[in-house]
Motif scaffolding. Sequence first.
Motif, PDB file in Angstrom:
ATOM      1  N   PHE A   1       0.823  -1.203   0.000  1.00  0.00           N
ATOM      2  CA  PHE A   1       0.000   0.000   0.000  1.00  0.00           C
ATOM      3  C   PHE A   1       0.859   1.256   0.000  1.00  0.00           C
ATOM      4  N   THR A   2       0.243   2.363  -0.396  1.00  0.00           N
ATOM      5  CA  THR A   2       0.883   3.671  -0.292  1.00  0.00           C
ATOM      6  C   THR A   2      -0.023   4.593   0.509  1.00  0.00           C
ATOM      7  N   THR A   3       0.584   5.503   1.231  1.00  0.00           N
ATOM      8  CA  THR A   3      -0.153   6.477   2.023  1.00  0.00           C
ATOM      9  C   THR A   3       0.671   7.757   2.093  1.00  0.00           C
ATOM     10  N   ASP A   4       0.116   8.784   2.708  1.00  0.00           N
ATOM     11  CA  ASP A   4       0.843  10.041   2.820  1.00  0.00           C
ATOM     12  C   ASP A   4       1.926   9.930   3.876  1.00  0.00           C
ATOM     13  N   CYS A   5       2.932  10.756   3.751  1.00  0.00           N
ATOM     14  CA  CYS A   5       4.047  10.760   4.694  1.00  0.00           C
ATOM     15  C   CYS A   5       3.701  11.588   5.928  1.00  0.00           C
ATOM     16  N   SER A   6       3.877  11.022   7.105  1.00  0.00           N
ATOM     17  CA  SER A   6       3.661  11.776   8.342  1.00  0.00           C
ATOM     18  C   SER A   6       4.901  11.710   9.231  1.00  0.00           C
ATOM     19  N   ILE A   7       5.388  10.505   9.492  1.00  0.00           N
ATOM     20  CA  ILE A   7       6.642  10.354  10.229  1.00  0.00           C
ATOM     21  C   ILE A   7       7.793  10.838   9.343  1.00  0.00           C
TER      22      ILE A   7
ATOM     23  N   LEU B   1      12.911   3.571  15.952  1.00  0.00           N
ATOM     24  CA  LEU B   1      12.863   3.336  14.512  1.00  0.00           C
ATOM     25  C   LEU B   1      14.276   3.313  13.958  1.00  0.00           C
ATOM     26  N   LEU B   2      14.606   2.251  13.214  1.00  0.00           N
ATOM     27  CA  LEU B   2      15.893   2.150  12.530  1.00  0.00           C
ATOM     28  C   LEU B   2      15.644   2.211  11.030  1.00  0.00           C
ATOM     29  N   PHE B   3      16.456   3.007  10.325  1.00  0.00           N
ATOM     30  CA  PHE B   3      16.262   3.126   8.882  1.00  0.00           C
ATOM     31  C   PHE B   3      17.547   3.558   8.193  1.00  0.00           C
ATOM     32  N   TRP B   4      17.653   3.156   6.919  1.00  0.00           N
ATOM     33  CA  TRP B   4      18.711   3.631   6.055  1.00  0.00           C
ATOM     34  C   TRP B   4      18.207   4.854   5.299  1.00  0.00           C
TER      35      TRP B   4
ATOM     36  N   ASP C   1      12.408  17.819  13.415  1.00  0.00           N
ATOM     37  CA  ASP C   1      11.179  17.079  13.107  1.00  0.00           C
ATOM     38  C   ASP C   1      10.419  16.744  14.395  1.00  0.00           C
ATOM     39  N   PRO C   2       9.128  17.118  14.500  1.00  0.00           N
ATOM     40  CA  PRO C   2       8.367  16.901  15.738  1.00  0.00           C
ATOM     41  C   PRO C   2       7.960  15.457  15.982  1.00  0.00           C
ATOM     42  N   THR C   3       8.189  14.563  14.999  1.00  0.00           N
ATOM     43  CA  THR C   3       7.767  13.170  15.179  1.00  0.00           C
ATOM     44  C   THR C   3       8.863  12.273  15.733  1.00  0.00           C
TER      45      THR C   3
ATOM     46  N   VAL D   1      16.210   6.511  15.626  1.00  0.00           N
ATOM     47  CA  VAL D   1      15.508   7.618  16.265  1.00  0.00           C
ATOM     48  C   VAL D   1      14.454   7.045  17.207  1.00  0.00           C
ATOM     49  N   ASN D   2      14.022   7.858  18.145  1.00  0.00           N
ATOM     50  CA  ASN D   2      12.887   7.513  18.990  1.00  0.00           C
ATOM     51  C   ASN D   2      11.677   8.308  18.534  1.00  0.00           C
ATOM     52  N   TYR D   3      10.518   7.671  18.529  1.00  0.00           N
ATOM     53  CA  TYR D   3       9.301   8.414  18.247  1.00  0.00           C
ATOM     54  C   TYR D   3       8.982   9.336  19.427  1.00  0.00           C
ATOM     55  N   THR D   4       8.558  10.548  19.120  1.00  0.00           N
ATOM     56  CA  THR D   4       8.001  11.418  20.155  1.00  0.00           C
ATOM     57  C   THR D   4       6.551  10.982  20.398  1.00  0.00           C
ATOM     58  N   ALA D   5       5.883  11.620  21.355  1.00  0.00           N
ATOM     59  CA  ALA D   5       4.473  11.304  21.599  1.00  0.00           C
ATOM     60  C   ALA D   5       3.656  11.552  20.331  1.00  0.00           C
ATOM     61  N   ARG D   6       3.953  12.633  19.631  1.00  0.00           N
ATOM     62  CA  ARG D   6       3.256  12.910  18.376  1.00  0.00           C
ATOM     63  C   ARG D   6       3.569  11.849  17.341  1.00  0.00           C
ATOM     64  N   GLY D   7       4.812  11.448  17.288  1.00  0.00           N
ATOM     65  CA  GLY D   7       5.206  10.430  16.324  1.00  0.00           C
ATOM     66  C   GLY D   7       4.491   9.111  16.566  1.00  0.00           C
ATOM     67  N   GLU D   8       4.348   8.724  17.820  1.00  0.00           N
ATOM     68  CA  GLU D   8       3.657   7.477  18.126  1.00  0.00           C
ATOM     69  C   GLU D   8       2.184   7.558  17.744  1.00  0.00           C
TER      70      GLU D   8
END
Length: 212
Positions: free
Chosen positions: A6-12, A40-43, A59-61, A79-86
């Motif tokens: 699936f595809t969706t809009d980017c938020s994180i 979250l781990l990412f390249w 970035d607030p997320t 990175v760690n998610y913030t409360a908004r990110g979660e």
Amino acid sequence: MYTAEFTTDCSILKDALRAAPTMRVEHVDDRMVRDGPIKLLFWANGGEFDAFERGLDEDPTVADVRTLTVEETRRLYRVNYTARGECESFTTLITDLDGTFVDGVVTADQVWMRIRFPDHEAVRAFADWFRKRDRTFTLDALYEETTSAETAASDLTDSQRQALALSHERGYFEIPRGTTGAELDVSQQALSERLRRGISTSLERAGLPAQD
């Protein structure tokens, strides 16, 4: 078992990716920590790293950015998610639905992911989560994994199975091709026919009928 693409809009990571619009983020892992933030781990590759890292800091997320690996063309981040990110992430949703993350790519424009779900109801619940939040959601592909590789292989004839196994072993599917039909002790026409029938049978058993 169902696999959904699936595809969706980017938020994180939206702000970070806006700071480096050509950057491409490849998901590695989400780790839910007891009594702590989701990690979250990412390249990341394909963009300006200095701009991207400045964007990550703003970035607030996400928070607590750490660079784990630096290579010539890509970098591995944690990175760690913030409360908004979660709140905006669907990591917890996937866990609650007994889903399994398979693959994912995030760009400044969209998120593409492949996730494995236990049943069709879980897929529907996942899609409903986006719709209830007025977030875009496009189901690009959905297929049911009905048989194992062993079951699919059992439907092949001995000559088809041998042709597929030897072709894979000796580089027939590589680019450039590593072997020819003569090297497999069959004519090119016979090899092609066995491979075509074997691949067609395997696709049909996997729920993906080959197109004529």
